[in-house]
Each structure stands twice: as C-alpha cells, then as structure tokens.
Design an enzyme around this catalytic site. Structure first.
Site, short mmCIF file in Angstrom:
data_model
loop_
_atom_site.label_atom_id
_atom_site.label_comp_id
_atom_site.label_asym_id
_atom_site.label_seq_id
_atom_site.Cartn_x
_atom_site.Cartn_y
_atom_site.Cartn_z
N GLY A 282 2.33 -11.16 7.45
CA GLY A 282 1.06 -10.45 7.58
C GLY A 282 1.10 -9.08 8.22
N GLU A 324 7.43 -15.32 8.03
CA GLU A 324 7.52 -15.04 6.58
C GLU A 324 7.00 -13.65 6.24
OE1 GLU A 324 6.32 -19.55 5.11
OE2 GLU A 324 4.86 -17.94 5.07
N PRO A 325 7.59 -12.60 6.76
CA PRO A 325 7.11 -11.27 6.39
C PRO A 325 7.48 -10.92 4.95
CG PRO A 325 9.08 -11.10 7.77
CD PRO A 325 8.72 -12.56 7.70
N GLY A 326 6.59 -10.23 4.28
CA GLY A 326 6.88 -9.75 2.93
C GLY A 326 6.73 -8.24 2.89
N ARG A 327 5.46 -7.81 2.96
CA ARG A 327 5.14 -6.39 2.84
C ARG A 327 5.92 -5.53 3.82
NH1 ARG A 327 -0.03 -4.88 1.04
NH2 ARG A 327 -0.73 -6.94 1.70
N ARG A 364 -2.64 -2.41 -7.37
CA ARG A 364 -3.30 -2.53 -6.07
C ARG A 364 -4.52 -1.62 -5.92
NH1 ARG A 364 -1.55 -1.89 -1.61
NH2 ARG A 364 -2.38 -3.77 -0.64
N TYR A 368 -7.62 -3.85 -5.00
CA TYR A 368 -8.04 -3.89 -3.58
C TYR A 368 -8.55 -2.54 -3.09
CZ TYR A 368 -4.45 -7.58 -4.00
OH TYR A 368 -3.68 -8.63 -4.41
N CYS A 395 -6.24 2.54 -20.69
CA CYS A 395 -7.57 2.73 -21.27
C CYS A 395 -8.60 2.04 -20.40
CB CYS A 395 -7.60 2.18 -22.67
SG CYS A 395 -6.63 3.20 -23.74
N TYR A 424 4.26 -5.91 -3.66
CA TYR A 424 3.16 -6.28 -4.54
C TYR A 424 2.88 -5.21 -5.60
CZ TYR A 424 2.67 -9.51 -0.65
OH TYR A 424 2.93 -10.43 0.33
N1 LLP Z 1 3.38 -16.31 3.73
C1 LLP Z 1 2.36 -16.73 2.95
C2 LLP Z 1 2.04 -18.14 2.88
C3 LLP Z 1 1.63 -15.80 2.19
O1 LLP Z 1 0.63 -16.21 1.44
C4 LLP Z 1 1.97 -14.42 2.26
C5 LLP Z 1 1.24 -13.44 1.47
C6 LLP Z 1 3.03 -14.04 3.09
C7 LLP Z 1 3.72 -15.02 3.81
C8 LLP Z 1 3.49 -12.62 3.21
O2 LLP Z 1 2.51 -11.80 3.73
P1 LLP Z 1 2.86 -10.26 4.06
O3 LLP Z 1 3.88 -10.24 5.17
O4 LLP Z 1 3.38 -9.67 2.82
O5 LLP Z 1 1.57 -9.68 4.47
N2 LLP Z 1 -1.17 -9.03 -3.36
C9 LLP Z 1 -1.72 -8.66 -2.08
C10 LLP Z 1 -1.06 -9.39 -0.96
C11 LLP Z 1 -1.17 -10.88 -1.10
C12 LLP Z 1 -0.49 -11.59 0.03
C13 LLP Z 1 -0.36 -13.01 -0.29
N3 LLP Z 1 0.31 -13.78 0.68
C14 LLP Z 1 -1.58 -7.15 -1.89
O6 LLP Z 1 -1.11 -6.48 -2.79
O7 LLP Z 1 -1.98 -6.63 -0.85
#
Ligand code: LLP
Length: 475
Positions: A282, A324-327, A364, A368, A395, A424
């Site tokens: 997050g 669980e970082p992603g972004r 995005r 969003y 289009c 994303y």
């Molecule tokens: N763990 C779980 C269970 C999640 O659902 C998510 C993201 C993460 C970890 C990773 O979160 P992060 O660190 O990336 O914030 N498509 C959207 C974002 C959707 C996020 C979904 N879950 C966007 O483009 O902003």
C-alpha cells in the site's frame, strides 16, 4: 550526466530531473534513479539514450530501470532486517507487473511473490520463484487455481467460507496422476480479514474497510478458527490484511499492526499456532511533485515498531512478518516512451498533442483520474513554454494521458516520456481498439534487453475463431 538536487522535484521551469544515490527511496522520485541528461541533451535511463531505445525497440516502449527496481527490493529487505528482531519476508505484489523477468529479478533479491490468479502463479513458477516464497490471493479462486496452488506447494491466502470448504474437499479428493494428490498436511493457508480501517485513497483501491468484497469480517473469526481446528487438512499458519493502495499516511498501517496482533492472540486462544502476520502493501509513490509519500524505510519502521509493541502488549511471541508491496517496488522504476503525432489547438481552450498509445497501455488516468508527469526526451533542457493536454490515440474522448502538461515546444516525431508507469500499467494494459501491446526493455549500465516482445497484428487474431459457415454467403 547532469543531476539536479533532490529538492528540485518541483518543476523549476526546466523539465523534471531526479537525482540520485542508492540511499534515495525510489518511491519518492518521479524518475528512475539512474535518469539523467547526456551530452546530446537527451534523457538517459540506465545508461541508455531513450531516443535510441525507441529507434531500436519501437514505440510506445516501457523502459524498466533495473537499478531502481533492485534498489527498492534491497531497501525493503534491509529495512525489515534492521527494524524487526524476528523473521521477515517481503513479497512482491506481482499484480503491479507480472512477467518472467520481473519475477526473476525480485526473487534474485530474496523476495517472495504474491500472485492473485492461476496465470500470475504460473508465470512466477516459470520464472523460478520457489514454492515456499509464493502466496496466492483472490476473492474467488477457481477449483483449478486452488488445485494448481496445492500442487505447486504455495501458500493460499483464504478469503471466504466457500474457499475453506473447497480446500477441505480438495484435500480429501484423490486427484488424477496429472495433478498429484495433495498431502493434506501441506495445504498451508493464511486467513484474510478486513480490519475495518479506512485510508485516504481512491475508492476503487481501498480494501481494508468493512464494506469490502475481500476477506472475512473479523466478527467471524471465532467461527473460522473453530472450523479450522476441526479440519486438520488446513494448516493455518498466518493471518493477512491489506488496507489499500497509494497510501501516504503512516497512521493507517500503524493502526493495522495493533488490530492484527489482537487476532494473533485470539488464534493462540484456539490453540492455532499462527506464526505469520502479513500486513499487505500500500505504500504510495510520487506521480507528481505534489505527492509526498513516506520513504520505504519510514514505512517499514512504523510497521515493525507497531508489531513489536503490540506483541509486547498482548504478550504473544513475535510472528514472522510478511509484507506485500507492489507499486512502491516497481512504480518509479519504469517510464513509457511514446512518439508524438498530430496536434490540435482549440482557440482559447487548449492544445492537444497526441501520442501513439494511451488508455490501452496506461488505463490509470481514465480509470482513477490519475495524474502523471512527462518530459520530452530529446529536448531536456529546453524551457517549458507550452501548456498542453497529452491525448492518446484511442477512439474515446476520455483517452487523455495527461490533462495539463508543461512541455517545451514540440513537433511530430518527438519522444514523450511519461514517468512512474511501472505499476499497474503493463499489468492492466489491453488491446482496446486492437492496438498491439508495447514492448518492454530493461536497462542497466548501458545495456538494454527486451523483457516483453511487442505484440504484432498476428497476435491480435491468434485467439479469434472464424467458423467456416460464416465465411459463406447466407443460403
Ligand atoms: N496485497 C494485496 C492483497 C493487494 O490487493 C494489493 C493491491 C497489494 C498487496 C499491493 O498494493 P500496493 O503496494 O501496490 O499498493 N490497479 C490499481 C491498484 C490496485 C491495487 C490492488 N491491490 C492502481 O492502478 O492504482
């Protein structure tokens, strides 16, 4: 190479330039850490001239900076080692960008991978991520996905009652030779709960509030634990929560640590030896100079101190701490390079400049209302004189990459680079309007390697079927 100081994230009349040392937290920068300007006044990333990359690999092009991604991985890993006295594991939330190369890089940095579908799981396995480092999420996993997860030996993050029942059934069923029978004792699960914590982010990416499709309501915890102790085939090793994405304030995660440790104590009361707490991801990143996320180090420190203090308070042993970082791992490591095309001025209103991609490679903004920043790769030190809207080529009127951008004077053929597109973007890309998806290259020390091939028109009809009778005129 010319670098401006970190404080100059704010646009000072020139195009945005980062700075950088390995101590910089990638999520606090608009550009990849290696970005700079070369002698030709061109943007360089990972030692490669961006305009040359486009000549070589085509346009649009995702350009992933290996050093930025690896730096973020190491910062997470090292911060947990530094602030947490117990065991820890960082999982890369691969929904941000799941492909072989990215999974392989994060695994080589000692991270595990969180996957949310059979497809993501398959990719991570093919990339060589070991089973004990794989965690499968999802609020509606199919029987096939659960079966694949069991045979892979990955941990399953159980979301709901149906899934609990399905797993018990799967454990009891003799599977075919193709998919070997699971050893019941090996169905290693975590339980996902909604902690009832609100955070300030876009409604679509908020997940921790009670009115969410994800996870068990904490009110059901007693019933779930009671079920688990009656079903020895379920080896419940941990608890999970994720409160949302692109979060800037630390308070929400601090609150989460306290709530989760209370769940841990409850598990102990049921005699369930829960050893893992997974606090989700997050942490936000910088998409514009107005964004001010905490650093990776600050986020990890708050989480670790929160868990340590709460465990002392509740008198429970320290769990293995999973995140669980992603972004924040990959978002700032990538830019998208586009070729600029037609321009249109609506007198007194705005000028539209267009690029050769848009909502299909970056959905995005339209989904969003996300805001991005861009630079013109071949005019890095030219003054920013034009206020324009950067439009995609789809289009659809809403296909605007950036509503208001400050650019130098540009002409068709210039290379526009949008920053912060690592998370994303590719993972949510589509073939809308039958645009082939772009290629992606990874750059490092002047070397550039393809990690995703550009799709071609043949790819677009690969799964089309044309029944023969439709090729004949109606009788
Ligand atoms: N763990 C779980 C269970 C999640 O659902 C998510 C993201 C993460 C970890 C990773 O979160 P992060 O660190 O990336 O914030 N498509 C959207 C974002 C959707 C996020 C979904 N879950 C966007 O483009 O902003």
């Amino acid at each position: 190479m010319v670098f401006t100081p970190p404080a100059a994230l704010a646009n000072s009349g020139r195009q945005y330039l980062p700075t950088v040392t390995d101590a910089a937290s990638p999520n606090q920068h608009l550009m990849p850490l290696t970005a700079g300007v070369n002698d030709r006044d061109h943007l360089e990333i990972g030692g490669s001239d961006v305009t040359t990359l486009v000549e070589q690999f085509g346009s649009p092009l995702y350009i992933l900076d290996e050093r930025t991604l690896r730096t973020a991985c190491r910062q997470y890993r090292d911060a947990f080692r530094h602030y947490y006295p117990g065991d820890s594991l960082v999982l890369y939330a691969s929904k941000a960008w799941n492909c072989l190369a990215v999974c392989a890089i994060v695994a080589s940095e000692g991270l595990g991978v969180d996957v949310v579908s059979g497809g993501e799981l398959y990719t991570a396995v093919q990339a060589g991520v070991p089973a004990q480092a794989l965690y499968l999420h999802g609020n509606n996993k199919s029987v096939d996905e659960l079966t694949l997860a069991i045979s892979t030996g990955c941990t399953i993050v159980v979301d709901n009652w149906l899934e609990l029942h399905t797993l018990v059934e799967l454990a009891a069923v003799e599977l075919t030779a193709d998919s070997p029978a699971p050893n019941p004792a090996t169905i290693r699960i975590l339980l996902r709960l909604t902690p009832g914590i609100e955070c300030h982010t876009h409604e679509y990416i908020r997940t921790g509030h009670l009115d969410s499709k994800f996870g068990f309501d904490p009110d059901q915890l007693d019933a779930v634990f009671a079920f688990i102790i009656q079903h020895p085939s379920l080896n419940c090793v941990g608890l999970h929560a994720h409160i949302g994405s692109q979060i800037f304030e630390l308070q929400a995660h601090q609150d989460l640590t306290g709530v989760m440790v209370q769940w841990l104590r409850k598990a102990a009361q049921y005699g369930i030896p829960v050893q893992e707490l997974d606090i989700g991801g997050g942490l936000g990143i910088c998409y514009t100079e107005a964004d001010d996320p905490p650093s990776i180090d600050q986020w990890v420190q708050v989480i670790c101190e929160g868990i340590v203090n709460a465990c002392a308070r509740e008198q429970v042993p320290l769990p293995r701490l999973i995140s669980e970082p992603g972004r924040s791992l990959i978002g700032s490591a990538c830019v998208t390079a586009y070729t600029m095309g037609s321009q249109k001025t609506v007198p007194g209103i705005r000028t539209y400049v267009t690029v050769d991609g848009g909502m299909s490679d970056n959905p995005r903004p339209i989904t969003y209302q996300s805001v991005y920043r861009a630079v013109v790769a071949s005019r890095m030190s030219e003054p920013l004189t034009e206020s324009v809207a950067i439009a995609g080529k789809h289009c659809e009127s809403g296909d605007i990459v950036i509503k208001q951008a400050m650019l130098p004077t540009t002409e068709p053929g210039d290379i526009l680079v949008v920053m912060g597109t690592g998370a994303y973007n590719y993972s949510m890309a589509s073939n809308y309007n039958r645009l082939p998806r772009p290629a992606a290259v990874i750059v490092n020390d002047g070397e550039a390697n393809l990690i995703l091939q550009r799709e071609v028109y043949q790819d677009l009809i690969r799964h089309d079927c044309l029944p023969e009778r439709l090729t004949k005129p109606p009788a």
